[in-house]
Write an enzyme that holds these catalytic residues in place. Structure first.
Site, PDB file in Angstrom:
ATOM      1  N   ARG A  54      11.476  -1.048  11.691  1.00  0.00           N
ATOM      2  CA  ARG A  54      10.177  -1.087  12.372  1.00  0.00           C
ATOM      3  C   ARG A  54      10.094  -2.295  13.290  1.00  0.00           C
ATOM      4  O   ARG A  54      10.253  -3.430  12.852  1.00  0.00           O
ATOM      5  CB  ARG A  54       9.038  -1.164  11.334  1.00  0.00           C
ATOM      6  N   LYS A  87       0.829  -1.217   0.000  1.00  0.00           N
ATOM      7  CA  LYS A  87       0.000   0.000   0.000  1.00  0.00           C
ATOM      8  C   LYS A  87       0.863   1.267   0.000  1.00  0.00           C
ATOM      9  O   LYS A  87       0.562   2.219  -0.703  1.00  0.00           O
ATOM     10  CB  LYS A  87      -0.940   0.024   1.225  1.00  0.00           C
ATOM     11  N   ARG A  97      -0.401  -9.164  13.240  1.00  0.00           N
ATOM     12  CA  ARG A  97      -0.927  -8.107  12.358  1.00  0.00           C
ATOM     13  C   ARG A  97      -1.835  -8.708  11.277  1.00  0.00           C
ATOM     14  O   ARG A  97      -2.862  -8.123  10.929  1.00  0.00           O
ATOM     15  CB  ARG A  97       0.229  -7.319  11.735  1.00  0.00           C
ATOM     16  N   ARG A 137      -9.536   1.161   9.035  1.00  0.00           N
ATOM     17  CA  ARG A 137      -9.205  -0.218   9.388  1.00  0.00           C
ATOM     18  C   ARG A 137     -10.264  -0.867  10.269  1.00  0.00           C
ATOM     19  O   ARG A 137     -10.118  -2.023  10.640  1.00  0.00           O
ATOM     20  CB  ARG A 137      -7.893  -0.229  10.164  1.00  0.00           C
ATOM     21  N   ARG A 181      11.376  -6.701   4.699  1.00  0.00           N
ATOM     22  CA  ARG A 181      11.315  -5.263   4.976  1.00  0.00           C
ATOM     23  C   ARG A 181      11.912  -4.964   6.352  1.00  0.00           C
ATOM     24  O   ARG A 181      12.580  -3.958   6.551  1.00  0.00           O
ATOM     25  CB  ARG A 181       9.851  -4.784   4.898  1.00  0.00           C
TER      26      ARG A 181
HETATM   27  P1  AMP Z   1       0.896   0.531   8.961  1.00  0.00           P
HETATM   28  O1  AMP Z   1       2.092   1.371   8.657  1.00  0.00           O
HETATM   29  O2  AMP Z   1      -0.296   0.929   8.169  1.00  0.00           O
HETATM   30  O3  AMP Z   1       1.196  -0.942   8.847  1.00  0.00           O
HETATM   31  O4  AMP Z   1       0.515   0.800  10.489  1.00  0.00           O
HETATM   32  C1  AMP Z   1       1.419   0.489  11.530  1.00  0.00           C
HETATM   33  C2  AMP Z   1       0.654   0.399  12.848  1.00  0.00           C
HETATM   34  O5  AMP Z   1       0.060   1.665  13.149  1.00  0.00           O
HETATM   35  C3  AMP Z   1      -0.498  -0.593  12.861  1.00  0.00           C
HETATM   36  O6  AMP Z   1      -0.079  -1.918  13.130  1.00  0.00           O
HETATM   37  C4  AMP Z   1      -1.362  -0.019  13.985  1.00  0.00           C
HETATM   38  O7  AMP Z   1      -0.808  -0.295  15.248  1.00  0.00           O
HETATM   39  C5  AMP Z   1      -1.220   1.486  13.737  1.00  0.00           C
HETATM   40  N1  AMP Z   1      -2.255   1.965  12.795  1.00  0.00           N
HETATM   41  C6  AMP Z   1      -2.051   2.486  11.555  1.00  0.00           C
HETATM   42  N2  AMP Z   1      -3.202   2.829  10.978  1.00  0.00           N
HETATM   43  C7  AMP Z   1      -4.181   2.499  11.868  1.00  0.00           C
HETATM   44  C8  AMP Z   1      -5.589   2.589  11.838  1.00  0.00           C
HETATM   45  N3  AMP Z   1      -6.257   3.083  10.784  1.00  0.00           N
HETATM   46  N4  AMP Z   1      -6.272   2.162  12.947  1.00  0.00           N
HETATM   47  C9  AMP Z   1      -5.632   1.673  14.017  1.00  0.00           C
HETATM   48  N5  AMP Z   1      -4.294   1.542  14.092  1.00  0.00           N
HETATM   49  C10 AMP Z   1      -3.564   1.956  13.031  1.00  0.00           C
END
Ligand code: AMP
Length: 190
Positions: free
Chosen positions: A134, A14, A146, A89, A128
């Site tokens: 991360r 994404k 996740r 989400r 990654r």
């Molecule tokens: P991502 O970079 O999109 O994989 O997000 C990393 C982490 O940020 C996720 O595993 C969640 O802990 C938090 N996070 C990101 N976007 C959301 C969302 N829309 N709702 C809840 N937690 C989020």
């Protein structure tokens, strides 16, 4: 305005694709994960609150996420549109986004979902993790959590968009350019 949700599991690509979409269609890239990581690196109160959820691969509570997104939209009302990445989400997030946007008369036109098999996601995320720094990319247990959270809490969001005729899924395996072409055809034929 052109408003798009790019949807899919962690590791679906994404972020990579959103950057290309942002450039091609001149949109604001609104990634909630990136916004949280920025807050974390700046040590803000919001970042500190989010960290414990992020480190375990769990979702940050809706009210925190929604408030942060609302602020970002309000700050960019002169934009050509938004590409939402990693948001919504949960169903309450999807409902709030519709409310925020319909109140401003700028609805989401399409959700594009990237389909990638679980094994491929695990391989991509571990790879990654070697360079991303991360914490949530660096061990299999967190990665599996996740993917589980995505299936339990996030998949219903796709159904929410399906019901309103705004959902399109595409094959998320292949070269970055091939996947980008599939996404653009979907956006252009909306
Ligand atoms: P991502 O970079 O999109 O994989 O997000 C990393 C982490 O940020 C996720 O595993 C969640 O802990 C938090 N996070 C990101 N976007 C959301 C969302 N829309 N709702 C809840 N937690 C989020």
């Amino acid at each position: 305005m052109l408003n798009i949700v790019l949807f899919g599991p962690p590791g679906a690509g994404k972020g990579t694709q959103s950057e290309k979409i942002q450039t091609k269609y001149n949109l604001i890239h609104l990634s909630t994960g990136d916004l949280f990581r920025k807050h974390l690196s700046e040590g803000t109160e919001l970042g500190i609150e989010a960290q414990k959820f992020m480190d375990e691969g769990n979702l940050v509570p809706d009210r925190v996420v929604i408030g942060m997104v609302e602020e970002k939209i309000a700050d960019n009302m002169d934009a050509n549109g938004f590409i939402f990445d990693g948001f919504p989400r949960t169903i309450p997030q999807a409902e709030s986004l519709d409310e925020m946007l319909s109140g401003r008369n700028i609805p989401i036109q399409v959700m594009v979902s990237l389909d990638v098999p679980d094994d491929e996601l695990r391989t991509r995320l571990l790879l990654r993790g070697e360079t991303s720094g991360r914490a949530d990319d660096q061990n299999e247990e967190k990665i599996n959590n996740r993917i589980r959270v995505y299936k339990e809490e996030t998949i219903p969001v796709a159904e929410f968009y399906q019901k309103t005729g705004r959902y399109q899924s595409i094959n998320g395996v292949g070269s970055i350019e091939d996947i980008f072409d599939r996404i653009c055809s979907t956006i252009d034929s909306r």
